[in-house]
Design a protein around this motif. Structure first.
Motif, PDB file in Angstrom:
ATOM      1  N   SER A 181     -46.873  54.837 -52.007  1.00  0.00           N
ATOM      2  CA  SER A 181     -45.671  54.213 -52.563  1.00  0.00           C
ATOM      3  C   SER A 181     -45.700  54.394 -54.074  1.00  0.00           C
TER       4      SER A 181
ATOM      5  N   ASN B 204     -50.069  53.918 -41.330  1.00  0.00           N
ATOM      6  CA  ASN B 204     -48.776  53.489 -41.846  1.00  0.00           C
ATOM      7  C   ASN B 204     -48.805  53.337 -43.356  1.00  0.00           C
ATOM      8  N   LYS B 205     -47.767  53.829 -44.012  1.00  0.00           N
ATOM      9  CA  LYS B 205     -47.684  53.721 -45.459  1.00  0.00           C
ATOM     10  C   LYS B 205     -46.737  52.584 -45.839  1.00  0.00           C
ATOM     11  N   PRO B 206     -46.891  51.919 -46.946  1.00  0.00           N
ATOM     12  CA  PRO B 206     -48.024  52.091 -47.845  1.00  0.00           C
ATOM     13  C   PRO B 206     -49.316  51.515 -47.266  1.00  0.00           C
ATOM     14  N   ILE B 207     -50.404  52.135 -47.667  1.00  0.00           N
ATOM     15  CA  ILE B 207     -51.739  51.695 -47.285  1.00  0.00           C
ATOM     16  C   ILE B 207     -52.257  50.796 -48.400  1.00  0.00           C
ATOM     17  N   LYS B 208     -52.744  49.619 -48.038  1.00  0.00           N
ATOM     18  CA  LYS B 208     -53.320  48.734 -49.062  1.00  0.00           C
ATOM     19  C   LYS B 208     -54.754  48.414 -48.658  1.00  0.00           C
ATOM     20  N   TRP B 209     -55.682  49.009 -49.343  1.00  0.00           N
ATOM     21  CA  TRP B 209     -57.090  48.858 -48.978  1.00  0.00           C
ATOM     22  C   TRP B 209     -57.875  48.208 -50.113  1.00  0.00           C
TER      23      TRP B 209
ATOM     24  N   ILE C 178     -58.549  58.716 -46.104  1.00  0.00           N
ATOM     25  CA  ILE C 178     -57.105  58.763 -45.847  1.00  0.00           C
ATOM     26  C   ILE C 178     -56.685  60.147 -45.368  1.00  0.00           C
TER      27      ILE C 178
ATOM     28  N   THR D  94     -44.386  48.575 -56.824  1.00  0.00           N
ATOM     29  CA  THR D  94     -45.749  48.770 -56.335  1.00  0.00           C
ATOM     30  C   THR D  94     -46.758  48.612 -57.472  1.00  0.00           C
TER      31      THR D  94
ATOM     32  N   ALA E 109     -52.687  40.723 -48.888  1.00  0.00           N
ATOM     33  CA  ALA E 109     -52.592  41.648 -47.754  1.00  0.00           C
ATOM     34  C   ALA E 109     -53.253  43.002 -48.007  1.00  0.00           C
ATOM     35  N   PHE E 110     -54.284  43.011 -48.846  1.00  0.00           N
ATOM     36  CA  PHE E 110     -55.146  44.193 -48.880  1.00  0.00           C
ATOM     37  C   PHE E 110     -56.096  44.107 -47.690  1.00  0.00           C
ATOM     38  N   ARG E 111     -56.423  45.265 -47.122  1.00  0.00           N
ATOM     39  CA  ARG E 111     -57.266  45.332 -45.919  1.00  0.00           C
ATOM     40  C   ARG E 111     -58.622  45.884 -46.295  1.00  0.00           C
ATOM     41  N   LYS E 112     -59.661  45.256 -45.805  1.00  0.00           N
ATOM     42  CA  LYS E 112     -61.005  45.681 -46.190  1.00  0.00           C
ATOM     43  C   LYS E 112     -61.449  46.905 -45.392  1.00  0.00           C
ATOM     44  N   ILE E 113     -62.020  47.848 -46.094  1.00  0.00           N
ATOM     45  CA  ILE E 113     -62.663  48.988 -45.446  1.00  0.00           C
ATOM     46  C   ILE E 113     -64.146  48.958 -45.794  1.00  0.00           C
TER      47      ILE E 113
END
Lengths: 428, 428
Positions: free
Chosen positions: A130, A95-100, A88, A135, A36-40
């Motif tokens: 977090s 929304n936190k935590p942010i997972k990028w 950021i 974490t 569930a890391f999100r690509k930037i």
């Protein structure tokens, strides 16, 4: 005609090479996406000031930086973290935590050598907002997932440390210049025992304190087997106690993720001095022959240098150069070859239009289809089909008049007459 | 705290934005891969000399170029074609025809405006080593496949021309400065009739010849409906005859690909003067409100500037800036949102390890799973799950003791108790 060389430390990837690399990158993305890391995605160029914040003017020697036509001092990005911090800070609503994550190209002006290039790709994974052992464990786990999906599960170990823990023990030895001492510790692996202790005494440490620092930073092994020894060394203060409890906590979560056996505590791990405030870690090949495959840690005081939000963070980076070397050495690098589903062969030019129509039908079904574009012989076309690893060759010839084609399997050489209307399902 | 802005004309893509863009790029790649184009990858930086060959010193004003620490004149690539030429000239062993694609970033030092950025992505597709109408049609077809897969099939037209055809007719009018005249024709769309003819007479053309050139370059429409008119204008020489027959041939192959109706002949299409030797074309939105979505043509005399191999080539480029504008306007741009399969919610901290174990199981099955990393309330966790568009929330609570979990569907709000051992199949 001109000089046609690429620049030193840069790479061309031809289709077969790129196909293999793409497979590796796709796997990496699959692993971090499952976590569930999100690509930037972000610019390849930033203002130099973004790096001066932490790295000072030294950054100018190590990067591809220049003045643009508008007089701005800009640079090809040498790393992604400042960009992440900038992005950021420009958005208060996330929304936190942010997972990028992302896999940007980075550029460093260094002498190209084994595992070190001027242009490289680097996977970056960060969890922002977090600050707890869970974490930290989640981030470490994500790195192990990447290694697992690349079939490197048995080929590496993670060495980790907590900088606060190390610092508080060093302070309890009466050491005040902990930053300088940690720099020496960072180099310990490259030094002999004698050199290491000499470097410490040069900083003003007594021989006995240098000896103690050496013993301390020799501590390494499974976390559970070293906690007692470490606990015996920590001073009676809050910082040391918190760091120690964090380590114990981390161990519990690593166990829950079932990655405890991949991790070693190693009190000599420091990872430079730029960012890190707590956990630091590095992934090494089990034989210790290569540079670190990945590395990272917690950087809780960094984001606030770029804006008003105070956000704790933990992250890691993994470059593609060392990774490729190790995968090649372990025979885990994918085969470098082209893949093609179908080659459409026309026996003479009169059949060209017929061939194109069939080609179009197959491609619409996402069947990767190559078609003969030149005037060339049957056997030349077959050779080309073989060269691009076509699975099937569809021969558009005399049969075509009767709404059928000949399909040759390039795997086993078998041939079959197929109704054109059945071709898609035959191939699929 | 420092200036935290990105550079003008550069873009940040946050996860939701990047997810949408990635969908578009994935589709594009699927289309060109089905057409058996092979992906390459290449440096973001090249020596300036590589561009001087065709563009002269003018290239310095339009690019991000600089001297590196070693005194080399280098530049961020403004386009890919010179790199492709370099790579092909460095490998004599590649089977022809070569069909390559890539979607590199390119950089141009221009004033940022609608559809024009300083950093952008550009799809490049090239077919090298084959010179015939079928190959031209194959390339045009590939561009239409990209448009089809992006659901833009009804939103654009291709305007095409043959530079040899235009040139030979202009020559038959007694025009010698065809290059200069073609530059004016290239600008025709931006000029009034009066300005256009004035610009031509300024070049020394008589009023009657300028009039004829204007009439000639007004010819546009379906190819089959214009061939007669064009044939009546071509002179009795080999070059003109060949170009005309090539156009007729092209029309036949476009028909075989069933893309004839997407194409218009337009004798005012010239596409600058840099590369092209035959076919030139541009893809425009049907209303003609935007810059070209894509453009390309045949460049048979270009590759040999970079090495010993003389290879004909045809290619097109498609930038992401105009494409995005049009897709947004047509409501074809994908939704900008995150996607998550499962959020694992723990009712209290004691359940953390249990939650992590489940998380790991799901992720191993490539189920995109987020897990609670902070100490926060049930409803806060549910809010976060909603925010990341989780399809399911798995609640690790009291049921967990009995080897079961509660699964909440975020689509319809329904809840069910599921055996942990059945969870993967329940989710999938």
């Amino acid at each position: 005609m001109t000089n046609c060389e690429k620049l030193k430390g840069f790479r061309d990837f031809y289709p077969d090479e790129n196909a293999a690399r793409q497979k590796v990158f796709d796997k990496i993305e699959k692993a971090v996406q499952s976590c569930a890391f999100r690509k930037i995605d972000s610019p390849a160029v930033e203002e130099v000031d973004l790096y001066r914040i932490k790295s000072g003017e030294g950054i100018l020697d190590e990067t591809f930086n220049f003045e643009d036509h508008g007089g701005r001092e800009i640079t090809l990005i040498p790393e992604l973290t400042p960009t992440v911090a900038r992005m950021i800070q420009n958005r208060k609503d996330l929304n936190k935590p942010i997972k990028w994550y992302s896999i940007p190209r980075c550029w460093r002006y260094e002498s190209p050598q084994k595992g070190r290039l001027r242009e490289f790709y680097q996977l970056n994974c960060d969890i922002i907002g977090s600050d707890n052992a869970k974490t930290d464990a989640e981030l470490l786990y994500s790195a192990t997932e990447v290694m697992r999906i690349l079939n490197l599960e048995d080929s590496y170990l993670i060495r980790l440390n907590d900088r606060r823990l190390l610092e508080s023990i060093l302070e309890s030895y009466g050491i005040s210049k902990t930053e300088e001492v940690m720099k020496v510790i960072d180099d310990k692996e490259k030094l002999t025992k004698k050199e290491f202790k000499e470097d410490l005494t040069t900083l003003g440490l007594s021989h006995s304190v240098a000896e103690k620092a050496d013993e301390l930073t020799d501590i390494s092994g499974k976390i559970s087997q070293k906690t007692e020894e470490i606990e015996s060394k920590i001073p009676e203060d809050k910082k040391a106690r918190e760091a120690f409890e964090r380590l114990e906590n981390l161990e519990t979560f690593l166990k829950a993720y079932n990655i405890r056996d991949k991790c070693r505590i190693d009190l000599s791990i420091v990872r430079g001095l730029d960012y890190y405030t707590g956990l630091v870690f590095e992934g090494f090949d089990s034989e210790g022959e290569y540079r670190a495959i990945f590395g990272g840690g917690r950087y809780n005081n960094y984001l606030q240098l770029f804006g008003n939000q105070e956000l704790p963070a933990v992250g890691f980076g993994m470059g593609d150069a060392v990774l490729e070397e190790i995968m090649r050495e372990k025979n885990k690098w994918p085969d470098e070859e082209l893949s093609t589903d179908v080659y459409i062969l026309n026996v003479d030019e009169n059949k060209s239009r017929e061939a194109l129509k069939l080609t179009k039908e197959l491609r619409k079904q996402e069947i990767r289809t190559e078609v003969n574009l030149s005037k060339r012989s049957f056997s030349n076309q077959l050779g080309y089909a073989d060269n691009i690893n076509a699975k099937y060759v569809v021969i558009v010839g005399d049969q075509t008049a009767s709404s059928r084609v000949e399909v040759k399997s390039m795997d086993d050489g078998s041939e079959e007459i197929v109704e054109k209307s059945d071709l898609v399902s035959y191939i699929k």
